[in-house]
Design a protein around this motif. Structure first.
Motif, PDB file in Angstrom:
ATOM      1  N   TYR A 302       0.843  -1.196   0.000  1.00  0.00           N
ATOM      2  CA  TYR A 302       0.000   0.000   0.000  1.00  0.00           C
ATOM      3  C   TYR A 302       0.876   1.241   0.000  1.00  0.00           C
ATOM      4  N   PHE A 303       0.268   2.370  -0.372  1.00  0.00           N
ATOM      5  CA  PHE A 303       0.909   3.689  -0.334  1.00  0.00           C
ATOM      6  C   PHE A 303      -0.179   4.680   0.039  1.00  0.00           C
ATOM      7  N   ASN A 304      -0.101   5.244   1.253  1.00  0.00           N
ATOM      8  CA  ASN A 304      -1.153   6.107   1.789  1.00  0.00           C
ATOM      9  C   ASN A 304      -0.578   7.449   2.219  1.00  0.00           C
ATOM     10  N   ALA A 305      -1.468   8.447   2.323  1.00  0.00           N
ATOM     11  CA  ALA A 305      -1.092   9.776   2.815  1.00  0.00           C
ATOM     12  C   ALA A 305      -2.189  10.302   3.721  1.00  0.00           C
ATOM     13  N   PHE A 306      -1.799  11.074   4.743  1.00  0.00           N
ATOM     14  CA  PHE A 306      -2.797  11.707   5.600  1.00  0.00           C
ATOM     15  C   PHE A 306      -2.203  12.958   6.244  1.00  0.00           C
ATOM     16  N   ASP A 334       1.606  19.975 -10.293  1.00  0.00           N
ATOM     17  CA  ASP A 334       0.857  19.839 -11.540  1.00  0.00           C
ATOM     18  C   ASP A 334       0.995  18.465 -12.200  1.00  0.00           C
ATOM     19  N   GLN A 335       1.684  17.530 -11.574  1.00  0.00           N
ATOM     20  CA  GLN A 335       1.966  16.192 -12.118  1.00  0.00           C
ATOM     21  C   GLN A 335       2.878  16.225 -13.344  1.00  0.00           C
ATOM     22  N   GLN A 336       3.447  17.375 -13.638  1.00  0.00           N
ATOM     23  CA  GLN A 336       4.376  17.495 -14.759  1.00  0.00           C
ATOM     24  C   GLN A 336       5.806  17.698 -14.264  1.00  0.00           C
ATOM     25  N   ASN A 337       5.972  18.580 -13.309  1.00  0.00           N
ATOM     26  CA  ASN A 337       7.293  18.919 -12.781  1.00  0.00           C
ATOM     27  C   ASN A 337       7.413  18.358 -11.360  1.00  0.00           C
ATOM     28  N   TRP A 338       8.324  17.398 -11.204  1.00  0.00           N
ATOM     29  CA  TRP A 338       8.465  16.695  -9.939  1.00  0.00           C
ATOM     30  C   TRP A 338       9.779  17.085  -9.256  1.00  0.00           C
ATOM     31  N   THR A 339       9.718  17.247  -7.925  1.00  0.00           N
ATOM     32  CA  THR A 339      10.883  17.582  -7.119  1.00  0.00           C
ATOM     33  C   THR A 339      11.065  16.517  -6.047  1.00  0.00           C
ATOM     34  N   ALA A 367      -0.999  19.315  -3.533  1.00  0.00           N
ATOM     35  CA  ALA A 367       0.183  18.693  -4.134  1.00  0.00           C
ATOM     36  C   ALA A 367      -0.070  17.229  -4.431  1.00  0.00           C
ATOM     37  N   TYR A 368       0.748  16.698  -5.340  1.00  0.00           N
ATOM     38  CA  TYR A 368       0.769  15.273  -5.658  1.00  0.00           C
ATOM     39  C   TYR A 368       2.057  14.679  -5.094  1.00  0.00           C
ATOM     40  N   TYR A 369       1.969  13.449  -4.595  1.00  0.00           N
ATOM     41  CA  TYR A 369       3.147  12.742  -4.085  1.00  0.00           C
ATOM     42  C   TYR A 369       3.280  11.401  -4.806  1.00  0.00           C
ATOM     43  N   ARG A 370       4.525  11.013  -5.042  1.00  0.00           N
ATOM     44  CA  ARG A 370       4.778   9.683  -5.591  1.00  0.00           C
ATOM     45  C   ARG A 370       6.098   9.161  -5.033  1.00  0.00           C
ATOM     46  N   LEU A 371       6.293   7.858  -5.140  1.00  0.00           N
ATOM     47  CA  LEU A 371       7.532   7.210  -4.727  1.00  0.00           C
ATOM     48  C   LEU A 371       8.323   6.800  -5.954  1.00  0.00           C
ATOM     49  N   PRO A 385       0.521   8.585  -8.390  1.00  0.00           N
ATOM     50  CA  PRO A 385       0.606   9.579  -7.319  1.00  0.00           C
ATOM     51  C   PRO A 385      -0.626   9.587  -6.415  1.00  0.00           C
ATOM     52  N   LEU A 386      -0.469  10.229  -5.245  1.00  0.00           N
ATOM     53  CA  LEU A 386      -1.563  10.566  -4.357  1.00  0.00           C
ATOM     54  C   LEU A 386      -1.759  12.082  -4.383  1.00  0.00           C
ATOM     55  N   TYR A 387      -3.013  12.523  -4.362  1.00  0.00           N
ATOM     56  CA  TYR A 387      -3.309  13.953  -4.348  1.00  0.00           C
ATOM     57  C   TYR A 387      -3.682  14.370  -2.929  1.00  0.00           C
ATOM     58  N   VAL A 388      -3.033  15.401  -2.415  1.00  0.00           N
ATOM     59  CA  VAL A 388      -3.209  15.817  -1.030  1.00  0.00           C
ATOM     60  C   VAL A 388      -3.477  17.320  -0.974  1.00  0.00           C
ATOM     61  N   THR A 389      -4.503  17.730  -0.225  1.00  0.00           N
ATOM     62  CA  THR A 389      -4.708  19.133   0.117  1.00  0.00           C
ATOM     63  C   THR A 389      -4.486  19.289   1.616  1.00  0.00           C
ATOM     64  N   THR A 390      -4.487  20.504   2.084  1.00  0.00           N
ATOM     65  CA  THR A 390      -4.241  20.730   3.510  1.00  0.00           C
ATOM     66  C   THR A 390      -5.387  20.233   4.373  1.00  0.00           C
ATOM     67  N   THR A 391      -6.524  19.936   3.749  1.00  0.00           N
ATOM     68  CA  THR A 391      -7.676  19.477   4.525  1.00  0.00           C
ATOM     69  C   THR A 391      -8.091  18.055   4.200  1.00  0.00           C
ATOM     70  N   SER A 392      -7.601  17.499   3.075  1.00  0.00           N
ATOM     71  CA  SER A 392      -8.061  16.160   2.712  1.00  0.00           C
ATOM     72  C   SER A 392      -7.060  15.467   1.827  1.00  0.00           C
ATOM     73  N   VAL A 393      -7.232  14.186   1.703  1.00  0.00           N
ATOM     74  CA  VAL A 393      -6.433  13.373   0.797  1.00  0.00           C
ATOM     75  C   VAL A 393      -7.373  12.720  -0.185  1.00  0.00           C
ATOM     76  N   SER A 394      -7.135  12.933  -1.477  1.00  0.00           N
ATOM     77  CA  SER A 394      -7.973  12.340  -2.514  1.00  0.00           C
ATOM     78  C   SER A 394      -7.193  11.232  -3.203  1.00  0.00           C
ATOM     79  N   GLU A 395      -7.667  10.028  -3.097  1.00  0.00           N
ATOM     80  CA  GLU A 395      -6.970   8.881  -3.660  1.00  0.00           C
ATOM     81  C   GLU A 395      -7.750   8.346  -4.850  1.00  0.00           C
TER      82      GLU A 395
END
Length: 482
Positions: A302-306, A334-339, A367-371, A385-395
């Protein structure tokens, strides 16, 4: 370059991971291609990992517009099409008759060229319209992870060079004791081969023996028809019998429609030469031993964010690891430029579950996160990727079959994320022809679950598909049975 079984296995390993990095941009041939579309895949010499570029999609049509079109994988270039299905087709002629009926027919075809030293991996099914052509050079290779199919039993053409090159560059399974070639792999079909009336060149004659360059792990379907000659009139009759409107006509009007379309469609259905088909089918047999793949470097559970105290916590778990070096944690707006914002060392080699965590102390508002997992030998893959806002995580709604390559009777589980809590989800299984085998309803108590998948008791070797539906979300996954 040495094309022995170990090289092939190492390439095949790359195909089953979820997203290996590549050094250059692929020409986008998924969709419509015309005179303005770049269609040559060519390495720039800066290959990272084991292929040059990769295109991803689900059910893909590549449609020729304006004329016959050509897609070429240039010499020594390695390309991956990560799809469920890809169909080489074209814009269509609509031909009406005097009674208001009409039929549609492809106007053009697509020629797919695989040059020497080039490899195209298709991680799903490939279907050709009857005007398409596949040309594979002596040291080129086309690998189809699913089924090969033709459009309505009408023939395309497959030409594999019949040059009797015996060097190490030939894609083949070799005898480990003396390096002799056991099976050529210029066209390697891991599912079933629905060849219809396919013609062309499938190998060469050595002495009194015909050597096929086509290797099929599944079954050959309707291959007994390949030596049959079929007239233009018979092809048109077969085509009309597949049209729903034609089936509804009575005998007299079917006769009238057949006369009309024998004139209107004549140029679209040239006669089939049975001798040419007989030559093509020599040595064309299914049920070849499967080419086993080694274990994946990392099997992610699994890969989760919270959200945690104004930070973003990322957690993931591996079920097993092999030669794993580390995980780069990457973030993008933006899912285009990753740091890369951090690195976590991997266990390296493990057969037990290992948990990991990373905290983003200064997250973005959205933001989007990936491994990015990297092995000691340089191989790499992406998760997320996982999409995360300051109030929620959208998977995103995502399903993973574990394993997805089994022998009949072996148990299969699936991991689901992004589902609707306290809802019902359907799981429907289809065979390679699109026939539903079974469907079941599964209760989702939460958005993520890990459970077993019920399978039919007897499953023939081949490629199957499981379609998961939950609300408006759909996931389609491929299951290979050996």
């Amino acid at each position: 370059m040495r094309f022995d079984i170990y090289k092939i296995l190492s390439f095949a390993l790359i195909l089953v991971v979820q997203g290996v990095s590549y050094a250059q941009t692929c020409p986008d041939v998924f969709g419509d291609i015309d005179q303005n579309t770049a269609t040559d895949f060519q390495t720039d010499g800066n290959r990272q990992g084991s292929f040059d570029c990769k295109l991803e999609g689900g059910d893909i049509e590549i449609t020729a517009k304006g004329d016959n079109r050509t897609i070429t994988v240039k010499a020594n270039t390695i390309v991956v099409w990560d799809v469920d299905n890809v169909f080489l087709t074209s814009e269509r002629d609509i031909i009406p008759d005097d009674n208001g009926n009409q039929t549609e027919i492809d106007k053009y075809g697509i020629t797919l060229n695989i040059e020497d030293g080039a490899i195209l991996y298709i991680l799903g099914n490939l279907k050709l319209n009857f005007k398409s052509v596949i040309n594979i050079a002596s040291t080129g290779q086309l690998v189809i992870d699913g089924d090969f199919n033709t459009d309505g039993g009408i023939y395309p053409i497959i030409n594999i060079s019949n040059d009797q090159i015996l060097g190490d560059d030939i894609p083949a399974i070799r005898d480990p004791d003396n390096n002799s070639i056991l099976h050529y792999l210029n066209l390697h079909i891991k599912g079933n081969g629905y060849f219809g009336f396919t013609s062309g060149t499938s190998g060469f004659t050595s002495g009194s023996e015909f050597i096929s360059r086509i290797y099929i792990e599944g079954n050959t379907v309707d291959s007994n028809e390949l030596n049959t000659s079929v007239t233009t009139e018979e092809q048109i009759e077969n085509y009309l019998n597949q049209q729903d409107w034609f089936k509804e006509l009575n005998g007299f009007w079917q006769w009238i429609a057949t006369l009309y379309y024998n004139i209107a469609l004549r140029d679209n259905f040239p006669g089939i030469n049975g001798e040419s088909n007989e030559e093509f089918r020599k040595g064309l047999t299914g049920g070849q031993p499967s080419v086993e793949l080694p274990d994946l470097p990392v099997e992610l559970t699994y890969f989760n964010a919270f959200i945690e105290n104004k930070t973003v916590a990322l957690e993931w778990e591996t079920a097993s690891e092999q030669n794993a070096s580390h995980f780069d944690v990457q973030r993008s707006a933006d899912q285009q430029n990753w740091t890369t914002i951090g690195m976590v060392n991997a266990q390296g080699n493990s057969n037990v579950a290992v948990e990991y965590e990373f905290i983003d102390e200064a997250p973005l508002s959205k933001a989007y996160y990936r491994l990015h997992q990297v092995d000691f030998d340089g191989l790499n893959e992406f998760f997320g990727p996982l999409y995360v806002t300051t109030t929620s995580v959208s998977e995103e709604f995502e399903v993973t079959l574990m394993p997805n390559n089994i022998v009949n009777g072996e148990e299969v589980h699936f991991r689901l994320s992004g589902g609707i809590p306290a809802s019902m989800m359907s799981a429907s299984m289809y065979d390679g022809t699109g026939r539903m085998l079974q469907s079941e309803e599964i209760e989702l108590k939460q958005s993520a679950t890990f459970t077993s998948l019920h399978l039919p008791s007897e499953m023939k070797p081949g490629v199957y598909y499981v379609v998961f539906r939950n609300g408006k979300s759909i996931a389609r996954k491929r299951l290979i049975v050996r």
